[in-house]
Design an enzyme around this catalytic site. Structure first.
Site, mmCIF file in Angstrom:
data_model
loop_
_atom_site.group_PDB
_atom_site.id
_atom_site.type_symbol
_atom_site.label_atom_id
_atom_site.label_comp_id
_atom_site.label_asym_id
_atom_site.label_seq_id
_atom_site.Cartn_x
_atom_site.Cartn_y
_atom_site.Cartn_z
ATOM 1 N N PRO A 14 0.794 -1.234 0.000
ATOM 2 C CA PRO A 14 0.000 0.000 0.000
ATOM 3 C C PRO A 14 0.823 1.280 0.000
ATOM 4 C CG PRO A 14 -0.049 -1.071 2.156
ATOM 5 C CD PRO A 14 0.586 -2.039 1.207
ATOM 6 N N ASN A 15 0.313 2.246 -0.718
ATOM 7 C CA ASN A 15 0.843 3.616 -0.816
ATOM 8 C C ASN A 15 2.115 3.719 -1.664
ATOM 9 O OD1 ASN A 15 -1.162 4.873 0.916
ATOM 10 N ND2 ASN A 15 -0.202 3.732 2.572
ATOM 11 N N ARG A 47 5.261 10.846 -2.491
ATOM 12 C CA ARG A 47 5.027 10.464 -1.093
ATOM 13 C C ARG A 47 6.291 10.623 -0.257
ATOM 14 N NH1 ARG A 47 4.745 4.330 1.168
ATOM 15 N NH2 ARG A 47 4.180 4.887 3.292
ATOM 16 N N TYR A 61 11.426 8.310 1.114
ATOM 17 C CA TYR A 61 11.282 7.265 0.095
ATOM 18 C C TYR A 61 11.877 7.638 -1.261
ATOM 19 C CZ TYR A 61 8.080 5.491 3.642
ATOM 20 O OH TYR A 61 7.526 5.045 4.820
ATOM 21 N N ASN A 94 7.854 -5.725 -1.335
ATOM 22 C CA ASN A 94 7.861 -4.627 -0.370
ATOM 23 C C ASN A 94 6.438 -4.567 0.199
ATOM 24 O OD1 ASN A 94 7.877 -2.359 1.178
ATOM 25 N ND2 ASN A 94 8.859 -1.042 -0.350
ATOM 26 N N ALA A 152 3.290 -0.950 4.717
ATOM 27 C CA ALA A 152 2.791 -0.957 6.108
ATOM 28 C C ALA A 152 2.340 -2.342 6.565
ATOM 29 C CB ALA A 152 1.653 0.046 6.253
ATOM 30 N N HIS A 206 4.311 -4.656 9.061
ATOM 31 C CA HIS A 206 4.260 -4.545 10.522
ATOM 32 C C HIS A 206 2.944 -5.045 11.120
ATOM 33 C CE1 HIS A 206 7.542 -2.030 9.246
ATOM 34 N NE2 HIS A 206 6.716 -1.176 8.676
ATOM 35 N N ASP A 261 1.340 -15.842 6.376
ATOM 36 C CA ASP A 261 0.796 -17.187 6.177
ATOM 37 C C ASP A 261 0.727 -17.554 4.693
ATOM 38 O OD1 ASP A 261 0.550 -17.548 8.877
ATOM 39 O OD2 ASP A 261 -1.637 -17.341 8.943
ATOM 40 N N GLU A 296 12.253 -9.818 1.286
ATOM 41 C CA GLU A 296 11.518 -8.613 1.691
ATOM 42 C C GLU A 296 12.415 -7.398 1.460
ATOM 43 O OE1 GLU A 296 9.676 -8.715 5.655
ATOM 44 O OE2 GLU A 296 10.484 -6.709 5.971
ATOM 45 N N HIS A 300 12.742 -2.931 1.566
ATOM 46 C CA HIS A 300 12.217 -1.633 1.990
ATOM 47 C C HIS A 300 13.131 -0.540 1.475
ATOM 48 C CE1 HIS A 300 9.336 -3.496 4.661
ATOM 49 N NE2 HIS A 300 10.296 -4.314 5.028
ATOM 50 N N LEU A 301 12.514 0.545 1.057
ATOM 51 C CA LEU A 301 13.285 1.714 0.622
ATOM 52 C C LEU A 301 14.030 2.319 1.808
ATOM 53 C CD1 LEU A 301 10.199 2.856 -1.291
ATOM 54 C CD2 LEU A 301 12.375 2.637 -2.478
ATOM 55 N N SER A 302 13.301 2.524 2.896
ATOM 56 C CA SER A 302 13.898 3.116 4.096
ATOM 57 C C SER A 302 14.438 2.001 4.998
ATOM 58 C CB SER A 302 12.833 3.935 4.845
ATOM 59 O OG SER A 302 11.785 3.088 5.289
ATOM 60 N N ARG A 354 13.807 3.593 12.275
ATOM 61 C CA ARG A 354 12.663 4.502 12.307
ATOM 62 C C ARG A 354 11.821 4.256 13.570
ATOM 63 N NH1 ARG A 354 9.733 4.542 6.696
ATOM 64 N NH2 ARG A 354 8.714 6.293 7.758
ATOM 65 N N ARG A 395 7.848 0.216 13.397
ATOM 66 C CA ARG A 395 8.340 -0.267 12.096
ATOM 67 C C ARG A 395 9.490 -1.263 12.241
ATOM 68 N NH1 ARG A 395 5.862 3.231 8.323
ATOM 69 N NH2 ARG A 395 5.501 5.268 9.260
HETATM 70 C C1 DQA Z 1 8.382 0.859 3.609
HETATM 71 C C2 DQA Z 1 8.533 1.016 5.135
HETATM 72 C C3 DQA Z 1 7.204 0.818 5.826
HETATM 73 O O1 DQA Z 1 7.348 0.999 7.239
HETATM 74 C C4 DQA Z 1 6.182 1.839 5.337
HETATM 75 O O2 DQA Z 1 4.918 1.586 5.918
HETATM 76 C C5 DQA Z 1 6.088 1.879 3.844
HETATM 77 C C6 DQA Z 1 7.321 1.798 3.060
HETATM 78 C C7 DQA Z 1 9.710 1.161 2.864
HETATM 79 O O3 DQA Z 1 9.816 0.730 1.717
HETATM 80 O O4 DQA Z 1 10.599 1.821 3.415
HETATM 81 O O5 DQA Z 1 5.027 2.074 3.284
HETATM 82 O O6 DQA Z 1 8.035 -0.486 3.326
#
Ligand code: DQA
Length: 144
Positions: A9-10, A17, A22, A73, A76, A79, A86, A97, A99-101, A106, A110
């Site tokens: 999501p997002n 964003r 990011y 990725n 959210a 977490h 599952d 897995e 993640h950008l950040s 953080r 997270r």
């Molecule tokens: C994220 C880190 C997550 O905590 C956050 O909710 C995101 C982006 C990242 O790519 O850094 O939406 O997955």
């Protein structure tokens, strides 16, 4: 070899964003660099983004047939989602897995990932390069 690439999501808003966290690259730009790397690695990728947990679960389930691994990725849902964890266990495909950040530097909420323990590994904190590093690592893992 065929890899399923999933964005949670997002991530469709990347570029606009929270660019301080990011980066300024759009999801389309990230997907284009993944496609270029896939061609270099001589593999196929299918890319899917959703804001919906259930659609992501459905997509992971579809990886049972015809896919060798999953790059995700979970955003959210990292977490929160036992359902995504599952689903990864259910399809029994190697998963990385990304993640950008750096989720470990953080907010405390997270720091925990429900998915990482059922993944081969996690790449976190390298901006859009996390995806490329993750894809290379996953392909190397599957080949070995
Ligand atoms: C994220 C880190 C997550 O905590 C956050 O909710 C995101 C982006 C990242 O790519 O850094 O939406 O997955």
């Amino acid at each position: 070899m065929k890899i399923l690439v999933l964005h949670g999501p997002n991530l469709n808003l990347l570029g606009k964003r929270e660019p301080d966290k990011y980066g300024t690259n759009t999801l389309e730009e990230i997907n284009n660099s993944l496609k270029t790397l896939a061609t270099e690695l001589n593999i196929q990728i299918e890319i899917f983004q959703s804001n919906s947990e259930s659609e992501l679960v459905d997509k992971i389930q579809q990886a049972i047939d015809g896919f060798d691994g999953i790059l995700i990725n979970p955003a959210a849902y990292t977490h929160t989602s036992i359902a995504l964890r599952d689903a990864i266990l259910a399809v029994n495909k190697p998963c990385v897995e990304v993640h950008l950040s750096n989720i470990h530097s953080r907010e405390e909420f997270r720091n925990k990932s429900y998915l990482a323990p059922v993944c081969v590994g996690q790449v976190s904190g390298f901006g859009d390069k996390s995806y490329l590093l993750g894809l290379q690592a996953l392909v190397g893992y599957i080949k070995k």
